[in-house]
Design a protein around this motif. Structure first.
Motif, PDB file in Angstrom:
ATOM      1  N   HIS A 119       0.846  -1.222   0.107  1.00  0.00           N
ATOM      2  CA  HIS A 119       0.065  -0.210  -0.142  1.00  0.00           C
ATOM      3  C   HIS A 119       0.809   1.385   0.188  1.00  0.00           C
ATOM      4  O   HIS A 119       2.082   1.410   0.587  1.00  0.00           O
ATOM      5  CB  HIS A 119      -1.052   0.069   1.189  1.00  0.00           C
ATOM      6  CG  HIS A 119      -1.544   1.165   1.462  1.00  0.00           C
ATOM      7  ND1 HIS A 119      -2.377   1.854   0.529  1.00  0.00           N
ATOM      8  CD2 HIS A 119      -1.528   2.243   2.454  1.00  0.00           C
ATOM      9  CE1 HIS A 119      -2.673   3.040   1.125  1.00  0.00           C
ATOM     10  NE2 HIS A 119      -2.456   3.393   2.316  1.00  0.00           N
ATOM     11  N   HIS A 121       1.001   4.646   1.212  1.00  0.00           N
ATOM     12  CA  HIS A 121       0.556   5.463   2.075  1.00  0.00           C
ATOM     13  C   HIS A 121       0.516   6.939   1.883  1.00  0.00           C
ATOM     14  O   HIS A 121       1.561   7.361   1.702  1.00  0.00           O
ATOM     15  CB  HIS A 121       1.087   5.254   3.788  1.00  0.00           C
ATOM     16  CG  HIS A 121       0.445   5.940   4.626  1.00  0.00           C
ATOM     17  ND1 HIS A 121      -0.179   5.407   5.759  1.00  0.00           N
ATOM     18  CD2 HIS A 121       0.078   7.203   4.945  1.00  0.00           C
ATOM     19  CE1 HIS A 121      -0.822   6.375   6.634  1.00  0.00           C
ATOM     20  NE2 HIS A 121      -0.609   7.544   6.084  1.00  0.00           N
ATOM     21  N   TRP A 159       4.963   6.991   2.215  1.00  0.00           N
ATOM     22  CA  TRP A 159       5.510   5.673   2.398  1.00  0.00           C
ATOM     23  C   TRP A 159       4.897   4.500   2.028  1.00  0.00           C
ATOM     24  O   TRP A 159       3.803   4.512   1.518  1.00  0.00           O
ATOM     25  CB  TRP A 159       6.064   5.592   3.824  1.00  0.00           C
ATOM     26  CG  TRP A 159       4.956   5.687   4.989  1.00  0.00           C
ATOM     27  CD1 TRP A 159       4.039   6.858   4.969  1.00  0.00           C
ATOM     28  CD2 TRP A 159       4.657   4.756   5.960  1.00  0.00           C
ATOM     29  NE1 TRP A 159       3.246   6.372   6.164  1.00  0.00           N
ATOM     30  CE2 TRP A 159       3.535   5.197   6.575  1.00  0.00           C
ATOM     31  CE3 TRP A 159       5.163   3.415   6.351  1.00  0.00           C
ATOM     32  CZ2 TRP A 159       2.874   4.487   7.639  1.00  0.00           C
ATOM     33  CZ3 TRP A 159       4.527   2.626   7.305  1.00  0.00           C
ATOM     34  CH2 TRP A 159       3.493   3.134   8.070  1.00  0.00           C
ATOM     35  N   HIS A 161       3.997   0.126   2.607  1.00  0.00           N
ATOM     36  CA  HIS A 161       3.958  -1.091   3.608  1.00  0.00           C
ATOM     37  C   HIS A 161       2.944  -2.027   3.184  1.00  0.00           C
ATOM     38  O   HIS A 161       2.064  -1.615   2.118  1.00  0.00           O
ATOM     39  CB  HIS A 161       3.681  -0.473   5.040  1.00  0.00           C
ATOM     40  CG  HIS A 161       2.423   0.190   5.142  1.00  0.00           C
ATOM     41  ND1 HIS A 161       1.018  -0.486   5.231  1.00  0.00           N
ATOM     42  CD2 HIS A 161       1.998   1.704   5.329  1.00  0.00           C
ATOM     43  CE1 HIS A 161       0.244   0.696   5.596  1.00  0.00           C
ATOM     44  NE2 HIS A 161       0.582   1.799   5.548  1.00  0.00           N
ATOM     45  N   HIS A 163      -0.559  -4.504   3.549  1.00  0.00           N
ATOM     46  CA  HIS A 163      -1.960  -4.463   4.077  1.00  0.00           C
ATOM     47  C   HIS A 163      -2.358  -5.635   4.214  1.00  0.00           C
ATOM     48  O   HIS A 163      -3.641  -5.911   4.197  1.00  0.00           O
ATOM     49  CB  HIS A 163      -2.643  -3.548   3.004  1.00  0.00           C
ATOM     50  CG  HIS A 163      -3.355  -2.494   3.728  1.00  0.00           C
ATOM     51  ND1 HIS A 163      -4.527  -2.505   4.483  1.00  0.00           N
ATOM     52  CD2 HIS A 163      -3.170  -1.098   3.987  1.00  0.00           C
ATOM     53  CE1 HIS A 163      -4.923  -1.327   4.942  1.00  0.00           C
ATOM     54  NE2 HIS A 163      -4.189  -0.514   4.706  1.00  0.00           N
ATOM     55  N   HIS A 408      -6.946   7.017   9.635  1.00  0.00           N
ATOM     56  CA  HIS A 408      -6.244   7.162   8.188  1.00  0.00           C
ATOM     57  C   HIS A 408      -7.019   6.983   7.105  1.00  0.00           C
ATOM     58  O   HIS A 408      -7.851   5.959   7.341  1.00  0.00           O
ATOM     59  CB  HIS A 408      -5.184   6.297   8.185  1.00  0.00           C
ATOM     60  CG  HIS A 408      -4.420   6.224   6.817  1.00  0.00           C
ATOM     61  ND1 HIS A 408      -4.097   7.388   5.929  1.00  0.00           N
ATOM     62  CD2 HIS A 408      -4.141   5.388   6.091  1.00  0.00           C
ATOM     63  CE1 HIS A 408      -3.531   6.905   4.964  1.00  0.00           C
ATOM     64  NE2 HIS A 408      -3.600   5.584   4.822  1.00  0.00           N
ATOM     65  N   HIS A 410      -7.411   6.324   3.175  1.00  0.00           N
ATOM     66  CA  HIS A 410      -6.560   6.138   1.848  1.00  0.00           C
ATOM     67  C   HIS A 410      -6.928   7.002   0.755  1.00  0.00           C
ATOM     68  O   HIS A 410      -8.021   7.305   0.589  1.00  0.00           O
ATOM     69  CB  HIS A 410      -6.803   4.527   1.331  1.00  0.00           C
ATOM     70  CG  HIS A 410      -6.024   3.722   2.003  1.00  0.00           C
ATOM     71  ND1 HIS A 410      -5.644   2.143   1.705  1.00  0.00           N
ATOM     72  CD2 HIS A 410      -5.831   3.719   3.206  1.00  0.00           C
ATOM     73  CE1 HIS A 410      -5.106   1.499   2.390  1.00  0.00           C
ATOM     74  NE2 HIS A 410      -5.064   2.367   3.769  1.00  0.00           N
ATOM     75  N   HIS A 456      -9.322   3.476   8.191  1.00  0.00           N
ATOM     76  CA  HIS A 456      -9.144   2.633   9.312  1.00  0.00           C
ATOM     77  C   HIS A 456      -8.229   3.445  10.292  1.00  0.00           C
ATOM     78  O   HIS A 456      -7.606   4.445  10.087  1.00  0.00           O
ATOM     79  CB  HIS A 456      -8.521   1.483   8.915  1.00  0.00           C
ATOM     80  CG  HIS A 456      -6.928   1.444   8.249  1.00  0.00           C
ATOM     81  ND1 HIS A 456      -5.928   1.528   8.727  1.00  0.00           N
ATOM     82  CD2 HIS A 456      -6.668   1.898   6.978  1.00  0.00           C
ATOM     83  CE1 HIS A 456      -4.811   1.359   8.002  1.00  0.00           C
ATOM     84  NE2 HIS A 456      -5.316   1.684   6.782  1.00  0.00           N
ATOM     85  N   HIS A 458      -4.654   3.486  12.201  1.00  0.00           N
ATOM     86  CA  HIS A 458      -3.458   2.953  11.959  1.00  0.00           C
ATOM     87  C   HIS A 458      -2.794   2.417  13.212  1.00  0.00           C
ATOM     88  O   HIS A 458      -1.578   2.176  13.043  1.00  0.00           O
ATOM     89  CB  HIS A 458      -2.633   4.431  11.455  1.00  0.00           C
ATOM     90  CG  HIS A 458      -1.847   3.856  10.303  1.00  0.00           C
ATOM     91  ND1 HIS A 458      -0.763   3.111  10.240  1.00  0.00           N
ATOM     92  CD2 HIS A 458      -1.997   4.105   8.825  1.00  0.00           C
ATOM     93  CE1 HIS A 458      -0.042   2.850   9.161  1.00  0.00           C
ATOM     94  NE2 HIS A 458      -0.944   3.251   8.200  1.00  0.00           N
TER      95      HIS A 458
HETATM   96 CU1  C2O Z   1      -0.713   3.238   5.966  1.00  0.00          CU
HETATM   97 CU2  C2O Z   1      -4.072   1.508   5.284  1.00  0.00          CU
HETATM   98  O1  C2O Z   1      -2.471   2.492   5.824  1.00  0.00           O
END
Ligand code: C2O
Ligand code: CU
Length: 474
Positions: A119, A121, A159, A161, A163, A408, A410, A456, A458
């Motif tokens: 994902h 971010h 960034w 990461h 999911h 957070h 998206h 959602h 975080h």
């Molecule tokens: Cu860094 Cu769904 O998030």
């Protein structure tokens, strides 16, 4: 000038607080917030000029291409050997640095023993590139590949990461940075990113149990070893007069950081990637999981034997994060004067009707597990939130629990407009906002991108325990 809840720090209850479980039993959702749902907001009056703030970009045609491989990797953090998961063998993963308008193409291969995705971010990507399994793509199975391709629409600090099973995968070290440069890159002598994480070390190893009952009943997993780019309290050497763009990113599972950097000239220039509209003091900001703060840091004109320390004052006992030393021969003097990107002050917007109330709470019993809920539902049994493209939506986040929720969204940005009914119109956009215990935070969301977007908490343990819904923009 908006005030950002100055000094309203929510102390984290002692890690071993036992009485908590009682609070989580049988939460009832009868509290009437008495705000009309689904009233079309006249906030659209505010919208036009604000949406123009997001200017169109010109594509350069240049493609920045990278292979990323996620795999188990042994690393050493603060002298402790860690069974990490890493991108390309390093934690943080490789920095992807592009110019605004460039295309990012990442050929991703999963060599983990479990499914994953990537994902991006804070980045406004086409929905199919957003990396949310079961929503925008199927997860990438062990041994499989997936190519992510997009043109970031905003310059700034972002960034990436996973999911999937994020509480474990991110705690083990899966994250990296995406920096999108614009012309302001020329205004600095150097551009440095500090990726701040914490690790829970027990018995000389990374504590291998994730989303424990304790973590779920509290504020998620808080580690006991803080690192910056994988190092414990590293020192950045600056030359006298040097001007550094310092990008802070909090990638911890759940730890909130209140960064303070005293003794140096610092200017907050961007939050969550986007330039701020006006002066903001670092003292008034939290760096919650997911948040970014960009600082312009100017070294004094003469070298000094004392160093300056970035401390985290969120917890009762402050933590040292990193140091800055000023040594060597001076660079030419410069007068740093940041040009803020103005936006409307939005006076009065806090009086606009609320379109949507989102209640944050837990449900469950000690022995049977805890679910974290948005409007009484745990993902994937969620109730999606609907928004029309480019129509502002005023959403009130109502925290009915005594825990911290860094919320957070998206693919979109929003502005905070009030807290606990007091106008608090922040001079910046965000993609993540910390909602404190029993706090009510009202945001105005600009739905800029169509599709199904995760919305959602975080604090990754809360998200794993259900605190996710979908924002559907059409
Ligand atoms: Cu860094 Cu769904 O998030
Ligand atoms: Cu939460």
């Amino acid at each position: 000038m908006a005030t950002l809840q100055p000094n309203a720090r929510f102390f984290v209850a002692g890690i071993a607080s036992a009485g908590l479980v009682g609070l989580l039993v049988a939460t009832v959702f009868t509290d009437n917030v008495s705000l009309p749902n689904a009233v079309k907001s006249s906030a659209s009056v505010y919208a036009a000029e604000q949406l123009d703030w997001f200017t169109d970009i010109e594509e350069t045609g240049k493609v920045v291409q990278l292979d990323l491989v996620a795999a188990p990797t042994i690393i050493t953090v603060g002298g402790v050997r860690i069974n990490s998961f890493a991108y390309n063998g390093q934690v943080p993963g490789p920095e992807i640095r592009v110019k605004l308008g460039d295309t990012v193409r990442v050929k991703f291969t999963n060599q983990l023993p479990q499914e994953t995705t990537i994902h991006w971010h804070g980045v406004r990507v086409p929905n199919a590139m957003d990396g949310v399994p079961g929503v925008t793509q199927s997860s990438v199975k062990p041994g499989e590949s997936f190519t992510y391709e997009f043109v970031p629409k905003d310059a700034g600090t972002y960034w990436y990461h996973p999911h999937v099973n994020t509480d474990e995968q991110m705690e083990r070290g899966l994250y990296g940075t995406l920096i999108v440069e614009d012309e302001t890159a020329n205004e600095f002598d150097r551009d440095i990113t500090w990726v701040i994480d914490d690790w829970l070390i027990r018995n000389n190893e990374l504590y291998p149990h994730f989303s424990t009952m304790h973590d779920l009943a509290h504020d998620g997993r808080w580690g006991n070893l803080i690192t910056v780019n994988g190092q414990v309290s590293p020192t950045l050497n600056m030359q006298p007069n040097e001007l550094v763009r310092l990008r802070l990113i909090n990638v911890a599972n759940a730890r909130v950081i209140a960064p303070q950097l005293r003794g140096l000239e610092t200017t907050v220039i961007a939050i969550d990637g986007l330039p701020v509209f006006d002066e903001i003091s670092l003292e008034d900001l939290d760096l919650a999981p997911g948040n970014r703060i960009d600082l312009a840091v100017q070294a004094p004109a003469v070298a000094s034997s004392r160093s300056f320390t970035l401390v985290d004052t969120f917890t009762r006992q402050a933590n040292t994060v990193a140091h800055i030393a000023v040594i060597g021969s001076p660079l030419p003097t410069r007068n740093f004067d940041w040009h803020y990107t103005p936006a409307s002050q939005w006076e009065g917007i806090e009086n606009e009707p609320v379109d949507e109330v989102v209640e944050l709470d837990a449900e469950g019993m000690h022995m049977m597990g805890i679910s974290w809920l948005m409007n009484g539902r745990a993902f994937p049994n969620h109730q999606p939130i609907e928004a029309s493209w480019e129509e502002f939506r005023v959403i009130e986040l109502v925290n009915k629990s005594s825990r911290l929720h860094p919320m957070h969204i998206h693919g979109q940005f929003f502005r905070v407009i009030s807290r606990n009914s007091d106008a608090d119109i922040e001079p910046n956009w965000r993609d993540t906002v910390l909602v404190g215990p029993r706090e009510r935070v009202r945001i105005a969301l600009a739905p800029l991108e169509k599709g199904e977007w995760a919305f959602h908490c975080h604090a990754l343990e809360h998200a794993e325990a259900g605190m996710i819904t979908i924002l559907s923009v059409e």
